[in-house]
Design an enzyme around this catalytic site. Structure first.
Site, PDB file in Angstrom:
ATOM      1  N   GLU A  44       5.197  21.261  30.611  1.00 38.35           N
ATOM      2  CA  GLU A  44       3.912  20.732  30.147  1.00 38.35           C
ATOM      3  C   GLU A  44       3.072  21.912  29.639  1.00 38.35           C
ATOM      4  O   GLU A  44       2.950  22.927  30.332  1.00 38.35           O
ATOM      5  CB  GLU A  44       3.216  20.035  31.333  1.00 38.35           C
ATOM      6  N   PHE A  59       9.005  23.198  34.289  1.00 35.18           N
ATOM      7  CA  PHE A  59       9.363  22.671  35.608  1.00 35.18           C
ATOM      8  C   PHE A  59      10.797  22.150  35.703  1.00 35.18           C
ATOM      9  O   PHE A  59      11.214  21.685  36.749  1.00 35.18           O
ATOM     10  CB  PHE A  59       8.363  21.631  36.114  1.00 35.18           C
ATOM     11  N   LYS A  69       0.410  18.758  38.974  1.00 43.10           N
ATOM     12  CA  LYS A  69       0.528  17.854  37.823  1.00 43.10           C
ATOM     13  C   LYS A  69      -0.437  18.385  36.768  1.00 43.10           C
ATOM     14  O   LYS A  69      -1.654  18.276  36.915  1.00 43.10           O
ATOM     15  CB  LYS A  69       0.194  16.411  38.204  1.00 43.10           C
ATOM     16  N   ARG A 113       3.455  17.138  27.314  1.00 44.06           N
ATOM     17  CA  ARG A 113       4.854  17.387  27.653  1.00 44.06           C
ATOM     18  C   ARG A 113       5.568  18.059  26.490  1.00 44.06           C
ATOM     19  O   ARG A 113       5.280  17.766  25.324  1.00 44.06           O
ATOM     20  CB  ARG A 113       5.488  16.016  27.935  1.00 44.06           C
ATOM     21  N   LYS A 150       3.979  10.531  40.963  1.00 44.62           N
ATOM     22  CA  LYS A 150       2.745  11.237  40.607  1.00 44.62           C
ATOM     23  C   LYS A 150       1.640  10.863  41.586  1.00 44.62           C
ATOM     24  O   LYS A 150       1.473   9.681  41.916  1.00 44.62           O
ATOM     25  CB  LYS A 150       2.342  10.956  39.159  1.00 44.62           C
TER      26      LYS A 150
HETATM   27  P1  AMP Z   1       1.850  10.056  33.430  1.00 52.48           P
HETATM   28  O1  AMP Z   1       1.718  10.558  32.022  1.00 52.48           O
HETATM   29  O2  AMP Z   1       0.539   9.769  34.085  1.00 52.48           O
HETATM   30  O3  AMP Z   1       2.875   8.947  33.536  1.00 52.48           O
HETATM   31  O4  AMP Z   1       2.462  11.252  34.319  1.00 52.48           O
HETATM   32  C1  AMP Z   1       3.683  11.846  34.055  1.00 52.48           C
HETATM   33  C2  AMP Z   1       3.488  13.047  33.157  1.00 52.48           C
HETATM   34  O5  AMP Z   1       2.886  14.116  33.875  1.00 52.48           O
HETATM   35  C3  AMP Z   1       4.769  13.648  32.664  1.00 52.48           C
HETATM   36  O6  AMP Z   1       5.288  12.936  31.589  1.00 52.48           O
HETATM   37  C4  AMP Z   1       4.326  15.039  32.261  1.00 52.48           C
HETATM   38  O7  AMP Z   1       3.840  15.018  30.927  1.00 52.48           O
HETATM   39  C5  AMP Z   1       3.148  15.322  33.167  1.00 52.48           C
HETATM   40  N1  AMP Z   1       3.374  16.402  34.132  1.00 52.48           N
HETATM   41  C6  AMP Z   1       2.455  17.336  34.471  1.00 52.48           C
HETATM   42  N2  AMP Z   1       2.921  18.166  35.394  1.00 52.48           N
HETATM   43  C7  AMP Z   1       4.192  17.793  35.670  1.00 52.48           C
HETATM   44  C8  AMP Z   1       5.197  18.283  36.557  1.00 52.48           C
HETATM   45  N3  AMP Z   1       4.990  19.313  37.361  1.00 52.48           N
HETATM   46  N4  AMP Z   1       6.380  17.620  36.571  1.00 52.48           N
HETATM   47  C9  AMP Z   1       6.614  16.562  35.772  1.00 52.48           C
HETATM   48  N5  AMP Z   1       5.702  16.056  34.922  1.00 52.48           N
HETATM   49  C10 AMP Z   1       4.494  16.657  34.859  1.00 52.48           C
END
Ligand code: AMP
Length: 546
Positions: free
Chosen positions: A295, A334, A246, A251, A411
């Site tokens: 990302e 990804f 992650k 994004r 996540k």
């Molecule tokens: P959150 O912003 O905490 O809701 O986490 C989701 C976000 O993690 C996504 O919208 C992406 O911007 C980010 N992200 C980072 N790495 C990845 C990955 N490998 N796959 C999907 N999302 C990712």
């Protein structure tokens, strides 16, 4: 359709509490609209003026609205602002102010729905030095011709807060009902085209026309989102899963056709000019015409830097070359949702990944596939050791669902409880911070899209960040009373907390204990913040743990 009829419908929906009743009201109107009116009506109902993918913006701030209203009502702007302060609801306050006008103006002309839309379109297109003056001229004419109730909805549309309590899902269901097609096909066409207005026209042609709707290059679609969860839960449900780092960055969605490309941010803004280095890297990573999801992170000697660094580059308008030198960005791809004319959102993730691996040679994020929780745990620890935020665990069979926060993407990150909330107000600071905002009022969403205060935050914000927040928010002030201001909700904060408590102090009925500012999430839009239902869920999970 006259704008007056639109206003009556909005009022009817506003006064209706049942979901099915609202859907009925909307679906009854849809069948009677012309091809031109249909998309405008649908977008207006959702509180939007332009399609979600569109870069068009009216650029009308609260100040301009108040100035136009003051002029038409023959009052000074401060008295208009004062009235709005006491009422709290700008739309109703403006309706009230203008209801006095009605007796004195003899030459009002009925407003038409399309005419109002065309005025908004014109406003979004006027540029240059005289643009504010020109916009004001149009706003004055609109308010001069508007009946008081119309002014309520025109001003709310301008301010981006329609507040009639009809969610996107209900408008979708109304479209399906009106044209006797299934809500799923409407949803699918909406996900691919990112404009429910246009989908309404297609729905009129029937189910098979909806099935034809495809993703188009240079028309960004919403991004698929993730839920919190645990490794064991998703492995139990899915067996083998994919896991990726992650990345703690920003994004992006990359569109490429031949030698041409654009990069869109999570809010679907075109950020290509700000990050030409990333555009160049991605352009050379594939020969195909594609849409990639990924990302961008900032790196220093191979280690990821915190998220804020990336945002500085995304927002930059000047001295881009200088910043490119000092801050190195790297994209991590990804997902792939389009290749050479083919829409891939219905292709299972494992297949999409195969297509990605075959067609894109650089910057593809490493991935493991496993059903062994211990192995995934060790991958998680290596992600943290390498300076990433955690891991994403993904269902291999899942479709790509734009804009949906489902359990196909989970996540996993260290257990600090954080929450994303909208900034709806502030209090002025004290002492050396007296010229800036010092503490911020935060709100979650209810199921009707309204914003409900749930916390204040003042700790954890550096002086630099306070100054930045002041410059970002000063134009968004809607009203001011005493030491407090209210904002047009535009910014999202990520806030840490130790506990969620029941509390009578906020309308949500809950409050955060020890709230602490973590970061500005200006990659997130207001409709992506936490809902009241999920705060309730967090509260009950926390109570169960105790
Ligand atoms: P959150 O912003 O905490 O809701 O986490 C989701 C976000 O993690 C996504 O919208 C992406 O911007 C980010 N992200 C980072 N790495 C990845 C990955 N490998 N796959 C999907 N999302 C990712």
């Amino acid at each position: 359709m006259l704008f007056n009829e639109f206003s009556e419908i909005c009022e009817e929906i506003e006064n209706t509490s049942g979901r099915l009743d609202s859907i009925e009201i909307v679906s009854e109107c849809l069948g009677e609209l012309s091809k031109e009116e249909l998309p405008v009506f649908v977008r207006f109902l959702m509180g939007r003026i332009f399609p979600d993918y569109s870069p068009e913006k009216t650029g009308i701030g609260p100040n301009l609205v108040y100035e136009a209203v003051a002029y038409v009502a023959g009052k000074n702007k401060n008295s208009v602002i004062k009235k709005i302060n006491t009422g709290g609801d700008a739309g109703r306050a403006i309706e009230n102010i203008l209801s006095k006008k009605e007796q004195t103006s003899f030459f009002t002309q009925s407003l038409d729905l399309l005419e109002v839309y065309n005025d908004f379109l014109y406003i979004s297109e006027v540029g240059g030095n005289r643009s504010q003056k020109e916009k004001l001229k149009v706003l004055r004419r609109l308010f001069a011709n508007a009946k008081p109730k119309e002014a309520r909805y025109i001003s709310r549309l301008m301010l981006g807060e329609l507040r009639i309590g009809i969610g996107e899902g209900n408008v979708r269901d109304a479209v399906a009902k009106a044209f006797s097609v299934s809500p799923d096909s409407v949803e699918h066409a909406y996900q691919a085209s990112n404009d429910l207005g246009e989908v309404a026209i297609i729905a009129k042609k029937g189910e098979s026309a909806l099935a034809e709707v495809k993703i188009e290059l240079f028309r960004p679609v919403k991004m698929m989102l993730a839920k919190q969860g645990s490794i064991s839960e998703i492995v139990e449900e899915e067996g083998s899963v994919a896991a990726e780092f992650k990345y703690d960055g920003t994004r992006f969605q990359f569109h490429k056709k031949g030698g041409e490309c654009r990069i869109y941010s999570r809010k679907l803004e075109d950020v290509t000019e700000a990050i030409p280095d990333v555009a160049k890297m991605l352009l050379s990573s594939t020969q195909e015409n594609v849409i990639l999801d990924g990302e961008v992170i900032a790196v220093d000697n191979g280690r990821p830097l915190p998220f804020q660094y990336v945002l500085r580059r995304f927002r930059r308008k000047h001295d881009i070359a200088g910043h490119m030198e000092s801050l190195k960005l790297v994209p991590n791809v990804f997902d792939i949702i389009y290749i050479n004319g083919e829409t891939l959102i219905d292709t299972p993730f494992s297949k999409r990944r195969e297509i990605l691996d075959t067609n894109v040679k650089d910057f593809v994020a490493p991935q493991i596939v496993s059903g062994d929780t211990d192995y995934i745990e060790s991958f998680y620890r290596s992600a943290l050791d390498n300076g990433h935020e955690g891991i994403m665990v993904k269902s291999l069979s899942a479709h790509y669902t734009p804009g949906i926060r489902g359990k196909d993407w989970i996540k996993i990150k260290p257990a600090v409880d954080t929450i994303d909330l909208a900034v709806t107000g502030a209090e002025w600071g004290e002492g050396k911070r007296a010229h800036m905002f010092g503490s911020f009022l935060l709100a979650c969403r209810d199921e009707r899209g309204g914003l409900i205060p749930v916390s204040k935050v003042a700790t954890g914000i550096s002086d630099d960040m306070l100054a930045e927040l002041y410059s970002l928010l000063k134009e968004s002030v809607i009203s001011e009373s005493g030491n407090s201001v209210r904002f047009e909700p535009e910014l999202v904060f990520e806030v840490g907390y130790s506990e969620i408590q029941k509390s009578p102090n906020y309308d949500a009925g809950y409050a955060l204990r020890f709230p602490r500012f973590i970061r500005l999430r200006d990659d997130k839009a207001i409709d992506e913040i936490e809902t009241l239902a999920s705060i309730e869920e967090r509260f009950s999970v926390q109570s169960a743990k105790k």
